[in-house]
Design a protein around this motif. Sequence first.
Motif, short mmCIF file in Angstrom:
data_model
loop_
_atom_site.label_atom_id
_atom_site.label_comp_id
_atom_site.label_asym_id
_atom_site.label_seq_id
_atom_site.Cartn_x
_atom_site.Cartn_y
_atom_site.Cartn_z
N PRO A 36 -5.17 -9.34 -3.47
CA PRO A 36 -3.88 -9.27 -2.16
C PRO A 36 -2.93 -8.37 -2.51
O PRO A 36 -2.60 -7.79 -1.44
CB PRO A 36 -3.16 -10.82 -2.63
CG PRO A 36 -4.46 -11.82 -3.27
CD PRO A 36 -5.33 -10.68 -4.06
N ARG A 37 -2.44 -8.12 -3.69
CA ARG A 37 -1.51 -7.01 -4.18
C ARG A 37 -2.35 -5.65 -3.68
O ARG A 37 -1.50 -4.69 -2.89
CB ARG A 37 -1.04 -6.87 -5.13
CG ARG A 37 0.01 -8.26 -5.82
CD ARG A 37 1.18 -8.04 -5.16
NE ARG A 37 2.11 -8.93 -5.79
CZ ARG A 37 2.57 -9.95 -4.95
NH1 ARG A 37 2.40 -10.24 -3.68
NH2 ARG A 37 3.53 -10.75 -5.87
N SER A 38 -3.25 -5.49 -4.04
CA SER A 38 -4.17 -4.15 -3.76
C SER A 38 -4.19 -3.79 -2.45
O SER A 38 -4.07 -2.79 -1.80
CB SER A 38 -5.44 -4.16 -4.39
OG SER A 38 -6.13 -2.84 -4.54
N ILE A 39 -4.69 -5.00 -1.75
CA ILE A 39 -4.85 -4.63 -0.11
C ILE A 39 -3.75 -4.46 0.61
O ILE A 39 -3.71 -3.73 1.58
CB ILE A 39 -5.99 -5.87 0.16
CG1 ILE A 39 -7.24 -5.89 -0.28
CG2 ILE A 39 -5.96 -5.96 2.11
CD1 ILE A 39 -8.01 -7.06 0.20
N GLN A 40 -2.74 -5.24 0.07
CA GLN A 40 -1.34 -5.25 0.77
C GLN A 40 -0.76 -3.47 0.66
O GLN A 40 -0.47 -2.73 1.54
CB GLN A 40 -0.36 -6.14 0.36
CG GLN A 40 -0.59 -7.43 0.95
CD GLN A 40 0.71 -8.37 0.55
OE1 GLN A 40 1.13 -8.46 -0.65
NE2 GLN A 40 1.46 -8.88 1.59
N GLY A 41 -1.04 -2.98 -0.54
CA GLY A 41 -0.80 -1.69 -0.91
C GLY A 41 -1.53 -0.77 -0.11
O GLY A 41 -1.12 0.43 0.60
N LEU A 42 -2.97 -0.99 0.10
CA LEU A 42 -3.66 -0.05 1.15
C LEU A 42 -3.22 0.02 2.47
O LEU A 42 -3.46 1.07 3.04
CB LEU A 42 -5.35 -0.37 0.82
CG LEU A 42 -5.78 -0.18 -0.40
CD1 LEU A 42 -7.38 -0.55 -0.75
CD2 LEU A 42 -5.97 1.50 -0.73
N ASN A 43 -2.92 -1.23 3.01
CA ASN A 43 -2.42 -1.33 4.28
C ASN A 43 -1.24 -0.65 4.29
O ASN A 43 -1.23 0.03 5.49
CB ASN A 43 -2.40 -2.79 4.76
CG ASN A 43 -3.72 -3.66 4.83
OD1 ASN A 43 -4.52 -2.96 5.18
ND2 ASN A 43 -3.76 -4.78 4.68
#
Length: 247
Positions: free
Chosen positions: A87-94
């Motif tokens: 969740p944190r990583s994907i939010q960061g990529l977005n």
Amino acid sequence: MIKIMTYFLAAFSSLFFLAQVAVAQHTSDPQQMLTEKQRAIILISSFTAKGDLPKLKQALNTGLDAGLTVNESKEVLVHLYAYCGFPRSIQGLNTLMALLNERKAKGINDNMGREATPIPDNTSKYELGWKNLAKLGGRPTDGPIEKPTSGYGAFSPEMDTFLKEHLFADIFSRDVLSFSDRELTTVSALISLGGVEPMLSSHLSLAMIQGISKVQLEEVLALVEKLVSKTDADAARKVLLAVTSRK
């Protein structure tokens, strides 16, 4: 809304500058100070771990301006999923994707940078992960490869396999980032997550083996204290003191 965001970004940039000044005042040898790119990695990692997307956006923007390539920035966020979760990583990529679109609209052409070298198909990932972990710890890589007989690795052999084959083979073998940058990424995230002192202790030791000095780790903590969380920085200082006292 635009004026509010402009004020916020300007305030953050000012805080970033003041944090650098405060750190410099506590560093006797300027040659030992972290680079602008390393400071950006610290803040990207910390704000990703916290889930603070507005501040993460500014940290990513600062990193790109400081010379981080798009692939290096992306790699930091990909690396973090192993420590902060998807969740944190994907939010960061977005957040990074949205920022790149904004910068492109302003006429900024960001450097994509190099791609990771693929792992050869016939590679034993367990062996590769074991060797990468040995390199991280400053140990020889030509000894016999043995699976754990005690601790969590023996209790949960599947976890040992996941760590060796995925984290230390698939991820750490991606040469977009150096081992030292990956440890800086990991340490910063663990400091900001909190409550993971044993793992933080291990990675502080690995960071030092990879050439990140005690002075530079103190600079990491000063930056976290000024811009992320004094509570987290204070807790991590106790761990760093314990690590350096053993050396």
